[in-house]
Design a protein around this motif. Structure first.
Motif, short mmCIF file in Angstrom:
data_model
loop_
_atom_site.label_atom_id
_atom_site.label_comp_id
_atom_site.label_asym_id
_atom_site.label_seq_id
_atom_site.Cartn_x
_atom_site.Cartn_y
_atom_site.Cartn_z
N ARG A 1 0.84 -1.19 0.00
CA ARG A 1 0.00 0.00 0.00
C ARG A 1 0.87 1.24 0.00
O ARG A 1 2.03 1.22 0.43
CB ARG A 1 -0.92 0.03 1.22
CG ARG A 1 -1.86 -1.15 1.32
CD ARG A 1 -2.73 -1.07 2.55
NE ARG A 1 -3.61 0.10 2.52
CZ ARG A 1 -4.44 0.42 3.51
NH1 ARG A 1 -4.51 -0.34 4.60
NH2 ARG A 1 -5.22 1.48 3.42
N ALA A 2 0.32 2.34 -0.51
CA ALA A 2 1.02 3.62 -0.51
C ALA A 2 -0.01 4.72 -0.29
O ALA A 2 -1.22 4.50 -0.37
CB ALA A 2 1.77 3.82 -1.81
N GLN A 3 0.50 5.92 0.01
CA GLN A 3 -0.36 7.06 0.26
C GLN A 3 -0.23 8.08 -0.86
O GLN A 3 0.78 8.14 -1.57
CB GLN A 3 0.01 7.72 1.60
CG GLN A 3 -0.13 6.81 2.81
CD GLN A 3 -1.57 6.46 3.09
OE1 GLN A 3 -2.48 7.24 2.85
NE2 GLN A 3 -1.79 5.25 3.61
N LEU A 4 -1.26 8.89 -1.02
CA LEU A 4 -1.19 9.98 -1.97
C LEU A 4 -0.21 11.03 -1.48
O LEU A 4 -0.09 11.29 -0.28
CB LEU A 4 -2.56 10.64 -2.15
CG LEU A 4 -3.60 9.88 -2.97
CD1 LEU A 4 -4.97 10.52 -2.79
CD2 LEU A 4 -3.21 9.87 -4.44
N SER A 5 0.51 11.63 -2.40
CA SER A 5 1.39 12.74 -2.04
C SER A 5 0.57 14.02 -1.97
O SER A 5 -0.58 14.06 -2.42
CB SER A 5 2.52 12.88 -3.06
OG SER A 5 1.98 13.19 -4.34
N TYR A 6 1.17 15.07 -1.43
CA TYR A 6 0.44 16.32 -1.30
C TYR A 6 0.02 16.84 -2.66
O TYR A 6 -1.10 17.34 -2.83
CB TYR A 6 1.31 17.35 -0.58
CG TYR A 6 0.60 18.65 -0.31
CD1 TYR A 6 -0.35 18.74 0.70
CD2 TYR A 6 0.88 19.79 -1.05
CE1 TYR A 6 -1.02 19.92 0.95
CE2 TYR A 6 0.22 20.98 -0.80
CZ TYR A 6 -0.73 21.04 0.20
OH TYR A 6 -1.38 22.21 0.44
N LEU A 7 0.90 16.73 -3.65
CA LEU A 7 0.57 17.10 -5.02
C LEU A 7 1.01 15.97 -5.94
O LEU A 7 2.17 15.57 -5.93
CB LEU A 7 1.28 18.40 -5.43
CG LEU A 7 0.74 19.71 -4.85
CD1 LEU A 7 1.62 20.88 -5.27
CD2 LEU A 7 -0.69 19.95 -5.30
N GLU A 8 0.09 15.47 -6.72
CA GLU A 8 0.40 14.43 -7.69
C GLU A 8 0.83 15.07 -9.02
O GLU A 8 0.72 16.29 -9.21
CB GLU A 8 -0.81 13.52 -7.91
CG GLU A 8 -1.21 12.70 -6.70
CD GLU A 8 -0.18 11.64 -6.34
OE1 GLU A 8 0.62 11.27 -7.24
OE2 GLU A 8 -0.16 11.18 -5.19
#
Length: 681
Positions: A652-659
């Motif tokens: 699993r991974a998380q979204l970054s502040y800005l993609e």
């Protein structure tokens, strides 16, 4: 921009230890037998408060259960238009100047005394009926819980007409009739233990087989099945007698055959026969009351819209024991709960639009669910048949015995327990910080079923009925449309329009030019803009808004995902989703609804003159001239997370502040939106 919305659980001025002491102070010892009545009453009141009815919901409820003359109704409406049902009086919301002191929690009676709408809900004048299928087997404890919920509904003016069923009964068993009668007595006893008056109706009041005039038909006009039982208004005299005596009738699933023998049939056929018979009997009651009114010189009672009801008028005739036989609800209480949905990983559908989704729900029913929810589709068919007889505003709900308190919220608001238009991740992701335990989708979440409206996706401007669309937009916004400029712009910019029914609601999405990002090759030079989202006032609160928004999701920012396949003539899940952007006046009361469904928002100072923006990740005191909302393309974010997890070798991974592609997009969107001209004169 924040991906997840949340609020701080504690004010900064309150210490953790002080909060802990407050929580401990709320703990109470188990109630004694003498306290049971008070506890049950408080539980009843709390069930109403948890429903959180809006002013429109409360007024709709009172239209069905309250009794006021036309003059009183007009005066009351004018006085309560700006009333928040749960807004406390200024005196109760003031606090002392000392920073260490906190406001005293209000008691239930204090909350009620400061909430006139809730007080009126607790004092219904007219009684309406609900058809209830109690589908066991249930333990004594479970029956007690179900009976308590039905008694609560009776206190609110909705009297249940109960038909029992047990999934373990075998067709043709020598004891089937005895078992049915025994179940009736168990339910009757459970109701009486909760303080209700109940009457077991052991005499058979429905006849086996379809009505003679329906024998040559295979299905009804709407495609629903024809019940294998029927009842005439005269057959319902025992039922009417029980209701007028203030008793809850409980019936076994029995019918008279052509030899006048009492035989057990499926409860679905009995309930469908009662739905039709009760509507016809109610129409006769209206005719008799009208005739009596004319003969005695009393004004005839008004009929509520679509229900042929004699529930209110300038004067009420024999209101003490009159019960409108027209069923207002169909309630199916069982062990299964709602109808599993392919779009929610087997969790229940929240809201079903029979007009446009019935076949789709059946076709997407996973064969594996026949073991966990064996009667889901047959109950869906029952709801379709009964709602075909019942008034337009009627609804059906399929609910687990573990969620019987949700029936109170459904009665008052006529809405699902959770809105189907809320973000998919919000409803199903247990790690979402902004979702409380009460806002989670579970296996026991009820399914609300409505007749609904056809939903149509229009792709060409020439296919839009301009006359009907103009009436819808002007009726919804209360402004005059600049038709020439608006439709000329649609000729150039229309992406698609979604229309509900005969133009009672619509969502119009256009393709607007937007400067591409210089930092990303994947940035687009256009944006999807929600130009108009409108529902006629007469259809606000009946599910049309949610029907429209779900279709909008499937056609725009949800496109390309497995749970975004809609049967409304649109893209049907084929394509790549796009970010959806729209704007709203800063003082628009609908903004709260938009906040809950958007990925984020910003406040535009004045998009017509200045494209500077004010980021608003928290509640800002500045109202701004406009608020710009957006919904991120869900597949784009999903692919970004999955790609990052693969690169990092993690599950699993998380979204970054800005993609990728999001740098500077807010400014570019604000500039593009600021150039869109007004549609109004």
């Amino acid at each position: 921009m924040l991906r997840v919305k949340y609020s701080s659980p504690l004010p900064r001025s309150i210490s953790a230890s002080r909060s802990y002491a407050t929580v401990r102070g709320l703990r109470r010892p188990p109630p004694s037998e003498a306290d049971d009545g008070e506890v049950d009453h408080n539980d009843f009141i709390m069930s109403i408060l948890r429903a959180k009815p809006s002013l429109r919901d409360s007024q709709n409820y009172l239209n069905s259960f309250g009794a006021r003359s036309a003059t009183e109704k007009k005066a009351s409406t004018s006085q309560t238009l700006h009333l928040d049902p749960f807004e406390l009086s200024p005196a109760s919301s003031t606090s002392t100047s000392s920073s260490h002191q906190t406001r005293r929690p209000l008691s239930l009676q204090e909350q009620l005394s400061q909430s006139p709408v809730i007080e009126s809900i607790l004092d219904p004048v007219h009684r309406r009926t609900a058809l209830v299928k109690v589908q066991g087997p249930f333990t004594d404890r479970q029956l007690e819980s179900i009976a308590r919920g039905l008694v609560y509904l009776e206190k609110l003016g909705l009297v249940s007409v109960i038909v029992v069923e047990d999934d373990k009964w075998e067709k043709g068993s020598p004891d089937e009739r005895v078992n049915a009668i025994e179940q009736v007595m168990l339910v009757t006893s459970a109701l009486e233990k909760q303080g209700a008056k109940a009457r077991p109706l052991l005499e058979t009041i429905v006849h086996l087989g379809p009505k003679p005039e329906d024998e040559h038909l295979e299905t009804q006009e709407d495609g629903s099945y024809i019940p294998e039982a029927h009842a005439y208004p005269k057959d319902l005299n025992p039922l009417r007698s029980a209701l007028r005596a203030g008793e809850i009738p409980v019936l076994p699933p029995l019918a008279l055959d052509s030899f006048c023998r009492s035989v057990r049939i499926h409860s679905n056929d009995v309930i469908a026969a009662l739905a039709r018979g009760m509507v016809e009997a109610a129409a006769q009651d209206v005719a008799q009351l009208t005739s009596h009114s004319h003969a005695s010189g009393v004004g005839a009672p008004e009929r509520s819209e679509g229900s042929q009801s004699a529930s209110r008028g300038a004067q009420i005739i024999d209101a003490s024991n009159f019960v409108d036989l027209t069923p207002l609800r169909l309630m199916i209480i069982n062990r299964e709960g709602g109808i599993p949905s392919y779009a929610r990983s087997g969790f229940p559908h929240l809201l079903v639009n029979l007009e446009s989704e019935y076949s789709f729900v059946r076709n997407t029913f996973n064969p594996e669910w026949y073991s966990s929810n064996p009667t889901a589709l047959s109950n869906l068919e029952l709801a379709r048949t009964c709602l075909g007889y019942m008034p337009t505003e009627a609804s059906a709900v399929m609910v687990s015995h573990r969620s019987q308190k949700s029936l109170i919220g459904n009665l008052i608001t006529n809405k699902p327990a959770l809105s189907s238009s809320l973000p998919h991740a919000f409803l199903q992701n247990s790690t979402t910080l902004s979702a409380s335990s009460e806002s989670k989708l579970t296996k026991d979440t009820p399914t609300l079923i409505r007749k609904g409206l056809p939903i149509t996706v229009i792709k060409r401007p020439e296919d839009i009925d301009k006359g009907r669309m103009t009436r819808l937009l002007e009726g919804s916004f209360g402004r005059t449309l600049d038709q020439a400029r608006f439709y000329e712009r649609l000729e150039k910019r229309l992406d698609f329009a979604i229309v509900a029914g005969d133009y009672v609601g619509a969502a119009i999405v256009t393709t607007e030019p937007c400067s591409p990002s210089s930092s990303s090759s994947s940035s687009s030079d256009t944006l999807a803009y929600l130009d108009k989202f409108a529902v006629l006032p007469s259809h606000q609160g009946d599910g049309t808004v949610d029907f429209l928004w779900v279709a909008l999701h499937d056609e725009s920012y949800g496109l390309g995902l497995s749970y975004s396949v809609n049967p409304n003539g649109g893209r049907e899940g084929q394509g790549i989703g796009r970010d959806l952007i729209w704007r709203s006046r800063g003082n628009n009361p609908v903004n709260k609804w938009y906040f809950e469904r958007s990925s984020g928002h910003i406040r535009l100072r004045n998009p017509d003159q200045d494209t500077s923006v004010e980021l608003s990740n928290t509640q800002s005191k500045s109202k701004g001239d406009w608020v710009m909302f957006w919904c991120d393309a869900e597949r784009r974010l999903r692919d970004a997370v999955e790609g990052r997890a693969k690169e990092e070798g993690r599950s699993r991974a998380q979204l970054s502040y800005l993609e990728d592609g999001e740098h500077g997009r807010i400014e570019r969107w604000a500039e593009a939106v600021g150039k869109i001209p007004s549609s109004w004169i």
